[in-house]
Design an enzyme around this catalytic site. Structure first.
Site, PDB file in Angstrom:
ATOM      1  N   LYS A  54       0.829  -1.210   0.000  1.00  0.00           N
ATOM      2  CA  LYS A  54       0.000   0.000   0.000  1.00  0.00           C
ATOM      3  C   LYS A  54       0.859   1.253   0.000  1.00  0.00           C
ATOM      4  O   LYS A  54       0.611   2.198  -0.747  1.00  0.00           O
ATOM      5  CB  LYS A  54      -0.943  -0.012   1.216  1.00  0.00           C
ATOM      6  CG  LYS A  54      -2.036  -1.055   1.094  1.00  0.00           C
ATOM      7  CD  LYS A  54      -2.871  -1.203   2.362  1.00  0.00           C
ATOM      8  CE  LYS A  54      -3.904  -2.316   2.160  1.00  0.00           C
ATOM      9  NZ  LYS A  54      -4.850  -2.452   3.281  1.00  0.00           N
ATOM     10  N   GLN A  98      -4.356  -1.372   9.702  1.00  0.00           N
ATOM     11  CA  GLN A  98      -4.482  -2.697   9.085  1.00  0.00           C
ATOM     12  C   GLN A  98      -5.100  -3.694  10.071  1.00  0.00           C
ATOM     13  O   GLN A  98      -4.704  -3.749  11.239  1.00  0.00           O
ATOM     14  CB  GLN A  98      -3.095  -3.177   8.621  1.00  0.00           C
ATOM     15  CG  GLN A  98      -3.102  -4.462   7.812  1.00  0.00           C
ATOM     16  CD  GLN A  98      -3.658  -4.302   6.404  1.00  0.00           C
ATOM     17  OE1 GLN A  98      -3.866  -3.191   5.909  1.00  0.00           O
ATOM     18  NE2 GLN A  98      -3.915  -5.402   5.740  1.00  0.00           N
ATOM     19  N   ASP A 121     -10.475   3.604   4.762  1.00  0.00           N
ATOM     20  CA  ASP A 121     -10.988   2.234   4.689  1.00  0.00           C
ATOM     21  C   ASP A 121     -12.514   2.207   4.656  1.00  0.00           C
ATOM     22  O   ASP A 121     -13.111   1.182   4.337  1.00  0.00           O
ATOM     23  CB  ASP A 121     -10.552   1.443   5.929  1.00  0.00           C
ATOM     24  CG  ASP A 121      -9.357   0.541   5.661  1.00  0.00           C
ATOM     25  OD1 ASP A 121      -9.229   0.064   4.520  1.00  0.00           O
ATOM     26  OD2 ASP A 121      -8.587   0.309   6.606  1.00  0.00           O
TER      27      ASP A 121
HETATM   28  N1  L34 Z   1      -7.788  -2.033   7.498  1.00  0.00           N
HETATM   29  N2  L34 Z   1      -7.288  -4.188   6.873  1.00  0.00           N
HETATM   30  C1  L34 Z   1      -7.715  -2.967   6.542  1.00  0.00           C
HETATM   31  N3  L34 Z   1      -8.063  -2.637   5.275  1.00  0.00           N
HETATM   32  C2  L34 Z   1      -7.998  -3.554   4.288  1.00  0.00           C
HETATM   33  O1  L34 Z   1      -8.409  -3.251   3.059  1.00  0.00           O
HETATM   34  C3  L34 Z   1      -7.513  -4.835   4.592  1.00  0.00           C
HETATM   35  N4  L34 Z   1      -7.329  -5.826   3.635  1.00  0.00           N
HETATM   36  C4  L34 Z   1      -7.596  -7.217   4.001  1.00  0.00           C
HETATM   37  C5  L34 Z   1      -6.820  -7.517   5.284  1.00  0.00           C
HETATM   38  N5  L34 Z   1      -6.849  -6.416   6.234  1.00  0.00           N
HETATM   39  C6  L34 Z   1      -7.192  -5.148   5.916  1.00  0.00           C
HETATM   40  C7  L34 Z   1      -6.439  -5.774   2.626  1.00  0.00           C
HETATM   41  O2  L34 Z   1      -5.870  -4.765   2.279  1.00  0.00           O
HETATM   42  C8  L34 Z   1      -7.046  -7.965   2.815  1.00  0.00           C
HETATM   43  N6  L34 Z   1      -6.294  -6.997   2.047  1.00  0.00           N
HETATM   44  C9  L34 Z   1      -5.537  -7.279   0.897  1.00  0.00           C
HETATM   45  C10 L34 Z   1      -5.028  -6.285   0.075  1.00  0.00           C
HETATM   46  C11 L34 Z   1      -4.284  -6.572  -1.048  1.00  0.00           C
HETATM   47  C12 L34 Z   1      -4.026  -7.864  -1.390  1.00  0.00           C
HETATM   48  C13 L34 Z   1      -4.528  -8.877  -0.590  1.00  0.00           C
HETATM   49  C14 L34 Z   1      -5.275  -8.580   0.541  1.00  0.00           C
HETATM   50  C15 L34 Z   1      -3.208  -8.140  -2.607  1.00  0.00           C
HETATM   51  O3  L34 Z   1      -2.786  -7.249  -3.280  1.00  0.00           O
HETATM   52  N7  L34 Z   1      -2.953  -9.428  -2.931  1.00  0.00           N
HETATM   53  C16 L34 Z   1      -2.178  -9.802  -4.080  1.00  0.00           C
HETATM   54  C17 L34 Z   1      -1.141 -10.838  -3.721  1.00  0.00           C
HETATM   55  C18 L34 Z   1      -0.218 -10.347  -2.651  1.00  0.00           C
HETATM   56  C19 L34 Z   1       0.853 -11.343  -2.282  1.00  0.00           C
HETATM   57  O4  L34 Z   1       1.637 -11.701  -3.167  1.00  0.00           O
HETATM   58  O5  L34 Z   1       0.879 -11.747  -1.100  1.00  0.00           O
HETATM   59  C20 L34 Z   1      -3.130 -10.388  -5.133  1.00  0.00           C
HETATM   60  O6  L34 Z   1      -2.750 -10.390  -6.292  1.00  0.00           O
HETATM   61  O7  L34 Z   1      -4.205 -10.840  -4.748  1.00  0.00           O
END
Ligand code: L34
Length: 299
Positions: A54, A98, A121
């Site tokens: 982020k 987070q 958020d």
């Molecule tokens: N406060 N907490 C708050 N806000 C959020 O919006 C989140 N979330 C969830 C967990 N806790 C939070 C996220 O940001 C889940 N989450 C999140 C965000 C981005 C990705 C996954 C979960 C993401 O970009 N995933 C990539 C793979 C990342 C990797 O390689 O580990 C994808 O392509 O899905």
């Protein structure tokens, strides 16, 4: 026929470029650079990875970003103190704490302590209520907002269609149904919500012309649960052990990709689907928050 793959990676790149142009315009107009503060409590590797993604994405579009790392042992009061400080900081337009948070911290109270105008958020009760009421100028939770963008921009507008949402979390399911039910762009859908207590789940999920799954269980939705030709959005990002991979794990969604891709007409992959869109919408929310000017007033 194999399903069309809707790439969140590509679409997120487009949205980040749009946000970057907007930030540049703000700067040219003499405005202060938008600022984002992320708060990471503890050492969970997945949370750490998401938060640094982020901050990196924010910097790439010209948003000033600051990551605050706090120990898992932090007291509720201390964490509140940090949020108060960020609420009062004129350089900070957006605050993101987070989740999940450690047990001793009362999550709901922390989320309520964030200034609603800085709540990028969209988890503050004021924003939750505004979203449900359809009030404009609300900060909308990033993941559901990203899903709406995915659907609309890929030509699968939910308007008039039957959408089945599997999952009822505060982060995804509940705000998702508010958006789908709302009037106008990305809304006007017919919505059914299913969850862990739903009887005859497969019968319910098979009704969905659009099926959105956010349950946090790897491969939970199988081909038999999907209506032929449906558009399937997989919100799950699960780490499963995989000794053969470099990191020792691999990422899988809540949807059995192999099986479902033979039934659905279009679907999102994991990784590279909803995840990158969540991050792109966070940047967009930070710019919106900067425009409302709460940062400039010191909260
Ligand atoms: N406060 N907490 C708050 N806000 C959020 O919006 C989140 N979330 C969830 C967990 N806790 C939070 C996220 O940001 C889940 N989450 C999140 C965000 C981005 C990705 C996954 C979960 C993401 O970009 N995933 C990539 C793979 C990342 C990797 O390689 O580990 C994808 O392509 O899905």
């Amino acid at each position: 026929m194999a399903a069309e793959i809707i790439s969140g990676t590509e679409m997120a790149r487009t949205i980040r470029a749009e946000v970057g142009e907007e930030v540049a315009r703000m700067k040219e107009g003499g405005a202060r650079v938008p600022g984002l503060a992320t708060v990471l409590v503890g050492e969970d590797p997945a949370s750490r990875a998401y938060v640094s993604m982020k901050n990196r994405a924010a910097e790439e579009v010209g948003i000033l970003s600051r990551q605050i790392d706090l120990p898992a042992s932090i007291s509720h009061e201390e964490l509140l103190g940090w949020v108060e400080g960020l609420n009062a900081d004129p350089e900070v337009d957006g605050i993101l704490v987070q989740l999940p948070l450690p047990e001793q911290v009362m999550e709901a109270q922390i989320l309520e302590s964030i200034h609603p105008y800085k709540d990028v958020d969209g988890f503050h009760p004021v924003n939750v209520g505004r979203l449900l009421s359809g009030t404009p100028d609300v900060l909308i939770p990033c993941t559901p907002q990203g899903i709406i963008e995915l659907l609309v921009r890929s030509g699968h507008d939910p308007s008039g269609r039957h959408v089945v949402m599997v999952g009822r979390s505060n982060i995804v399911g509940k705000p998702m149904i508010s958006l789908l039910l709302g009037r106008g762009r990305g809304g006007d859908a017919t919505v059914t919500v299913a969850h862990s207590r739903t009887r005859d789940l497969a019968e319910v999920t098979r009704m969905g012309e659009i099926l959105i799954v956010a349950v946090g269980r790897p491969g939970f939705v199988t081909a038999e649960m999907v209506r032929p030709g449906a558009v399937v959005i997989d919100v799950g990002v699960n780490r499963v052990d995989d000794p053969s991979s470099e990191k020792g794990y691999r990422l899988v969604g809540d949807v059995d990709f192999e099986g479902v891709s033979r039934v659905a007409s279009a679907m999102t992959p994991v990784p590279g689907g909803v995840g990158p869109m969540t991050i792109a919408m966070l940047l967009s929310n930070t710019v919106s928050a900067a425009k409302t000017g709460a940062g400039g007033f010191g909260g």
